[in-house]
Scaffold this motif. Structure first.
Motif, PDB file in Angstrom:
ATOM      1  N   THR A  64      41.931  42.065  30.249  1.00 30.27           N
ATOM      2  CA  THR A  64      42.219  43.495  30.116  1.00 30.27           C
ATOM      3  C   THR A  64      42.697  44.073  31.442  1.00 30.27           C
ATOM      4  O   THR A  64      43.674  44.813  31.478  1.00 30.27           O
ATOM      5  N   ALA A  65      42.027  43.725  32.524  1.00 24.55           N
ATOM      6  CA  ALA A  65      42.411  44.235  33.845  1.00 24.55           C
ATOM      7  C   ALA A  65      43.831  43.808  34.204  1.00 24.55           C
ATOM      8  O   ALA A  65      44.629  44.617  34.707  1.00 24.55           O
ATOM      9  N   ALA A  66      44.165  42.549  33.930  1.00 22.22           N
ATOM     10  CA  ALA A  66      45.511  42.051  34.245  1.00 22.22           C
ATOM     11  C   ALA A  66      46.568  42.764  33.398  1.00 22.22           C
ATOM     12  O   ALA A  66      47.633  43.150  33.914  1.00 22.22           O
ATOM     13  N   LEU A  67      46.281  42.955  32.130  1.00 19.86           N
ATOM     14  CA  LEU A  67      47.242  43.634  31.252  1.00 19.86           C
ATOM     15  C   LEU A  67      47.391  45.109  31.626  1.00 19.86           C
ATOM     16  O   LEU A  67      48.499  45.651  31.615  1.00 19.86           O
ATOM     17  N   GLN A  68      46.286  45.750  31.965  1.00 23.12           N
ATOM     18  CA  GLN A  68      46.324  47.147  32.372  1.00 23.12           C
ATOM     19  C   GLN A  68      47.142  47.304  33.660  1.00 23.12           C
ATOM     20  O   GLN A  68      47.887  48.262  33.810  1.00 23.12           O
ATOM     21  N   LYS A  69      47.001  46.339  34.568  1.00 21.31           N
ATOM     22  CA  LYS A  69      47.745  46.366  35.824  1.00 21.31           C
ATOM     23  C   LYS A  69      49.254  46.335  35.553  1.00 21.31           C
ATOM     24  O   LYS A  69      50.024  46.996  36.240  1.00 21.31           O
ATOM     25  N   ASP A  70      49.643  45.572  34.529  1.00 20.99           N
ATOM     26  CA  ASP A  70      51.058  45.479  34.147  1.00 20.99           C
ATOM     27  C   ASP A  70      51.454  46.554  33.134  1.00 20.99           C
ATOM     28  O   ASP A  70      52.539  46.488  32.557  1.00 20.99           O
ATOM     29  N   GLU A  71      50.545  47.502  32.905  1.00 24.89           N
ATOM     30  CA  GLU A  71      50.770  48.630  31.994  1.00 24.89           C
ATOM     31  C   GLU A  71      51.072  48.187  30.564  1.00 24.89           C
ATOM     32  O   GLU A  71      51.875  48.802  29.857  1.00 24.89           O
ATOM     33  N   ILE A  72      50.420  47.112  30.136  1.00 22.59           N
ATOM     34  CA  ILE A  72      50.538  46.634  28.761  1.00 22.59           C
ATOM     35  C   ILE A  72      49.359  47.203  27.986  1.00 22.59           C
ATOM     36  O   ILE A  72      48.202  47.011  28.373  1.00 22.59           O
ATOM     37  N   PRO A  73      49.629  47.921  26.887  1.00 22.01           N
ATOM     38  CA  PRO A  73      48.524  48.529  26.139  1.00 22.01           C
ATOM     39  C   PRO A  73      47.631  47.474  25.490  1.00 22.01           C
ATOM     40  O   PRO A  73      48.107  46.419  25.069  1.00 22.01           O
ATOM     41  N   THR A  74      46.350  47.783  25.449  1.00 25.38           N
ATOM     42  CA  THR A  74      45.373  46.873  24.856  1.00 25.38           C
ATOM     43  C   THR A  74      44.449  47.626  23.916  1.00 25.38           C
ATOM     44  O   THR A  74      44.205  48.823  24.087  1.00 25.38           O
ATOM     45  N   VAL A  75      43.953  46.906  22.933  1.00 28.43           N
ATOM     46  CA  VAL A  75      42.871  47.391  22.084  1.00 28.43           C
ATOM     47  C   VAL A  75      41.777  46.331  22.174  1.00 28.43           C
ATOM     48  O   VAL A  75      42.013  45.158  21.908  1.00 28.43           O
ATOM     49  N   ILE A  76      40.600  46.754  22.585  1.00 34.18           N
ATOM     50  CA  ILE A  76      39.474  45.837  22.748  1.00 34.18           C
ATOM     51  C   ILE A  76      38.594  45.921  21.510  1.00 34.18           C
ATOM     52  O   ILE A  76      38.234  47.016  21.065  1.00 34.18           O
ATOM     53  N   VAL A  77      38.258  44.765  20.958  1.00 34.73           N
ATOM     54  CA  VAL A  77      37.333  44.682  19.825  1.00 34.73           C
ATOM     55  C   VAL A  77      36.086  43.972  20.319  1.00 34.73           C
ATOM     56  O   VAL A  77      36.170  42.858  20.845  1.00 34.73           O
TER      57      VAL A  77
END
Length: 122
Positions: A64-77
């Motif tokens: 999640t941290a890596a994706l957020q850094k690249d501004e890629i949206p995430t949904v955590i389940v």
């Protein structure tokens, strides 16, 4: 400790018994956990082209941290209701539930998630 296996084996049967005989038990069982539903006010860009992360343990947290850094949206389940509440409080898009449940996947908007196009022949 010796009674734990018996208690866990009979618990679902007791719950079914109560649901058949108690209106309050039926209402309680039918009411979804608020954390298991995607909030109505969620921005569409957060649930389109996103990555669904199942579980927010060590790997899920780092991913999640890596994706957020690249501004890629995430949904955590995640199954942990209090963790999901904390994630939401911290600005993450998260829902509570088990990812093998189709209704949880629908709440995570998997139908709108990013698709791997690396093998696309086009």
């Amino acid at each position: 400790m010796r009674l734990n296996p018996i208690a866990f084996a009979t618990l679902p049967k007791v719950a079914e018994f109560l649901k058949k005989r108690s209106k309050l038990a039926r209402i309680s069982a039918a009411r979804p956990d608020p954390q298991s539903l995607m909030p109505d006010e969620i921005e569409k860009k957060k649930i389109t082209g996103h990555i669904v992360i199942v579980g927010y343990g060590d790997v899920g947290c780092k991913l999640t941290a890596a994706l957020q850094k690249d501004e890629i949206p995430t949904v955590i389940v995640d199954k942990d209701d209090s963790l999901v509440a904390q994630l939401r409080k911290n600005g993450y898009t998260a829902i509570q539930g088990d990812a093998i449940d189709p209704s949880v996947l629908l709440q995570a908007h998997v139908q709108n998630a990013a698709r791997d196009r690396s093998h696309d022949p086009r």
